[in-house]
Scaffold this active site. Structure first.
Site, PDB file in Angstrom:
ATOM      1  N   SER A 198      43.200  46.664  36.123  1.00  0.00           N
ATOM      2  CA  SER A 198      42.722  46.935  34.762  1.00  0.00           C
ATOM      3  C   SER A 198      43.076  48.381  34.448  1.00  0.00           C
ATOM      4  CB  SER A 198      41.197  46.759  34.719  1.00  0.00           C
ATOM      5  OG  SER A 198      40.646  47.267  33.517  1.00  0.00           O
ATOM      6  N   TYR A 227      32.566  47.551  38.277  1.00  0.00           N
ATOM      7  CA  TYR A 227      33.853  47.027  37.790  1.00  0.00           C
ATOM      8  C   TYR A 227      34.959  48.058  38.003  1.00  0.00           C
ATOM      9  CZ  TYR A 227      37.109  44.594  34.626  1.00  0.00           C
ATOM     10  OH  TYR A 227      38.196  43.946  34.090  1.00  0.00           O
TER      11      TYR A 227
HETATM   12  N1  LIG Z   1      40.185  40.744  28.991  1.00  0.00           N
HETATM   13  C1  LIG Z   1      40.416  42.023  29.236  1.00  0.00           C
HETATM   14  O1  LIG Z   1      40.377  42.862  28.336  1.00  0.00           O
HETATM   15  C2  LIG Z   1      40.759  42.472  30.628  1.00  0.00           C
HETATM   16  C3  LIG Z   1      41.179  43.798  30.793  1.00  0.00           C
HETATM   17  C4  LIG Z   1      41.515  44.246  32.049  1.00  0.00           C
HETATM   18  C5  LIG Z   1      41.429  43.393  33.131  1.00  0.00           C
HETATM   19  N2  LIG Z   1      40.999  42.111  32.948  1.00  0.00           N
HETATM   20  C6  LIG Z   1      40.948  41.269  34.122  1.00  0.00           C
HETATM   21  O2  LIG Z   1      41.726  40.128  33.884  1.00  0.00           O
HETATM   22  C7  LIG Z   1      41.269  39.054  34.715  1.00  0.00           C
HETATM   23  C8  LIG Z   1      41.123  37.823  33.847  1.00  0.00           C
HETATM   24  O3  LIG Z   1      40.131  38.086  32.875  1.00  0.00           O
HETATM   25  P1  LIG Z   1      40.087  37.371  31.454  1.00  0.00           P
HETATM   26  O4  LIG Z   1      39.912  38.425  30.453  1.00  0.00           O
HETATM   27  O5  LIG Z   1      41.193  36.400  31.336  1.00  0.00           O
HETATM   28  O6  LIG Z   1      38.658  36.655  31.596  1.00  0.00           O
HETATM   29  P2  LIG Z   1      38.179  35.134  31.453  1.00  0.00           P
HETATM   30  O7  LIG Z   1      36.711  35.196  31.618  1.00  0.00           O
HETATM   31  O8  LIG Z   1      38.777  34.521  30.247  1.00  0.00           O
HETATM   32  O9  LIG Z   1      38.848  34.426  32.726  1.00  0.00           O
HETATM   33  C9  LIG Z   1      38.421  34.696  34.027  1.00  0.00           C
HETATM   34  C10 LIG Z   1      38.570  33.433  34.838  1.00  0.00           C
HETATM   35  O10 LIG Z   1      38.223  33.739  36.202  1.00  0.00           O
HETATM   36  C11 LIG Z   1      37.446  32.663  36.687  1.00  0.00           C
HETATM   37  N3  LIG Z   1      36.577  33.116  37.776  1.00  0.00           N
HETATM   38  C12 LIG Z   1      35.495  33.932  37.708  1.00  0.00           C
HETATM   39  N4  LIG Z   1      34.924  34.064  38.903  1.00  0.00           N
HETATM   40  C13 LIG Z   1      35.661  33.318  39.766  1.00  0.00           C
HETATM   41  C14 LIG Z   1      35.572  33.043  41.146  1.00  0.00           C
HETATM   42  N5  LIG Z   1      34.579  33.542  41.908  1.00  0.00           N
HETATM   43  N6  LIG Z   1      36.500  32.238  41.721  1.00  0.00           N
HETATM   44  C15 LIG Z   1      37.499  31.707  40.975  1.00  0.00           C
HETATM   45  N7  LIG Z   1      37.633  31.918  39.648  1.00  0.00           N
HETATM   46  C16 LIG Z   1      36.714  32.714  39.053  1.00  0.00           C
HETATM   47  C17 LIG Z   1      36.626  32.185  35.495  1.00  0.00           C
HETATM   48  O11 LIG Z   1      36.124  30.859  35.695  1.00  0.00           O
HETATM   49  C18 LIG Z   1      37.630  32.301  34.378  1.00  0.00           C
HETATM   50  O12 LIG Z   1      38.364  31.107  34.186  1.00  0.00           O
HETATM   51  C19 LIG Z   1      39.990  39.551  35.362  1.00  0.00           C
HETATM   52  O13 LIG Z   1      40.276  39.991  36.678  1.00  0.00           O
HETATM   53  C20 LIG Z   1      39.585  40.721  34.492  1.00  0.00           C
HETATM   54  O14 LIG Z   1      38.799  41.648  35.196  1.00  0.00           O
HETATM   55  C21 LIG Z   1      40.671  41.629  31.731  1.00  0.00           C
END
Ligand SMILES: NC(=O)c1ccc[n+]([C@@H]2O[C@H](COP(=O)([O-])OP(=O)(O)OC[C@H]3O[C@@H](n4cnc5c(N)ncnc54)[C@H](O)[C@@H]3O)[C@@H](O)[C@H]2O)c1
Length: 256
Positions: free
Chosen positions: A150, A163
């Site tokens: 991130s 986080y």
């Molecule tokens: N959305 C943002 O702005 C953003 C920014 C930086 C980093 N991220 C990172 O991107 C990644 C994806 O996030 P997103 O925004 O698509 O979120 P999201 O909530 O849409 O998707 C996350 C997915 O991870 C799955 N998940 C959660 N815990 C789990 C576990 N223990 N085992 C298996 N699967 C699990 C959830 O069921 C979900 O489908 C994450 O690592 C998040 O920290 C997101």
């Protein structure tokens, strides 16, 4: 048309939603067979159905990345489905609000909340890495792995201590894994998304979206597809000399 990943197999965690779903679709578009893993089989199956609707080949796998046995079984299932593992995107993650720690400063975060965020977001990536690398070593054909960090793996942020610590950890883990396995031609990189339109950011955007967007030079959120483009490129032969990088895809957030 030929894809960047024709004939390759790819594994995506957190593939039911947001960035993981978009990456799974992009892997398939580029010609890869995709193992879509998420907490529930139904979630993973929805993404698989989308891939199959576009004539791609995919399998759904239920896996909680906090369980080492489940992670081992996930890698084994992907290998059984496709005969090997060439690419992996370790992306499953949770945000502070999912452990009731939203808006909390360090002294206020419950130990259980801290431990859960570290377990999913950092140790979960390590569990995936170790089983994926073991498989790629057995194959002896190299491989490409991308971990989701991130912008909060590069800079700090108020009220997000667990986080931020986990994501900084993912960056360090990525760099070390890249060094450990470079001679085996297993490349390991991290993608560092800025604020992206997914279910994870809906609540944050409602609370303080205006203030956050004022800090983004491009003045908007990114889309999951914009992260997926970086992921599939890093996994492709076009990135053959790229390993150990933490690549910000953030509309300029960390540039200023
Ligand atoms: N959305 C943002 O702005 C953003 C920014 C930086 C980093 N991220 C990172 O991107 C990644 C994806 O996030 P997103 O925004 O698509 O979120 P999201 O909530 O849409 O998707 C996350 C997915 O991870 C799955 N998940 C959660 N815990 C789990 C576990 N223990 N085992 C298996 N699967 C699990 C959830 O069921 C979900 O489908 C994450 O690592 C998040 O920290 C997101």
């Amino acid at each position: 048309m030929t894809g960047m990943l024709d004939g390759k197999s790819a594994l995506v965690t957190g593939g039911a939603s947001g960035i993981g779903r978009a990456a799974a679709l992009a892997f398939a578009r580029e010609g890869a067979w995709v193992a879509v893993a998420d907490l529930t089989l139904e979630g993973a199956q929805r993404t698989v159905a989308e891939i199959e609707a576009g004539d791609g080949k995919a399998v759904a796998i239920a896996c909680d990345v906090t369980e080492d046995d489940a992670v081992a079984a996930m890698v084994a299932a992907a290998v059984e489905a496709f005969g090997g593992l060439d690419c992996a995107f370790n992306n499953a993650g949770i945000a502070p609000f999912q452990v009731n720690a939203a808006g909390q400063k360090i002294a206020d975060v419950a130990p259980e909340a801290w431990a859960r965020v570290i377990d999913v977001n950092l140790t979960g990536v390590w569990r995936c890495l170790r089983h994926e690398v073991a498989q790629m070593r057995r194959q002896g054909t190299g491989g490409a792995i991308v971990n989701t960090a991130s912008i909060l793996g590069l800079v700090g942020s108020p009220t997000s201590s667990a986080y931020v610590a986990a994501k900084h950890g993912v960056v360090g883990l990525t760099r070390t894994a890249a060094a450990d396995h470079a001679e085996e031609n297993i490349r390991v990189n991290a993608v560092c998304p800025g604020y992206i339109e997914t279910p994870m950011t809906e609540e944050t955007m409602r609370r303080r979206g205006g203030r956050i967007m004022a800090r983004v030079p491009m003045g908007r959120m990114g889309t999951p597809g914009e992260i997926a483009e970086a992921v599939v490129w890093l996994c492709s032969a076009r990135a053959s000399f790229v390993t150990g990088v933490a690549w910000a895809v953030d509309g300029g957030y960390t540039a200023i």
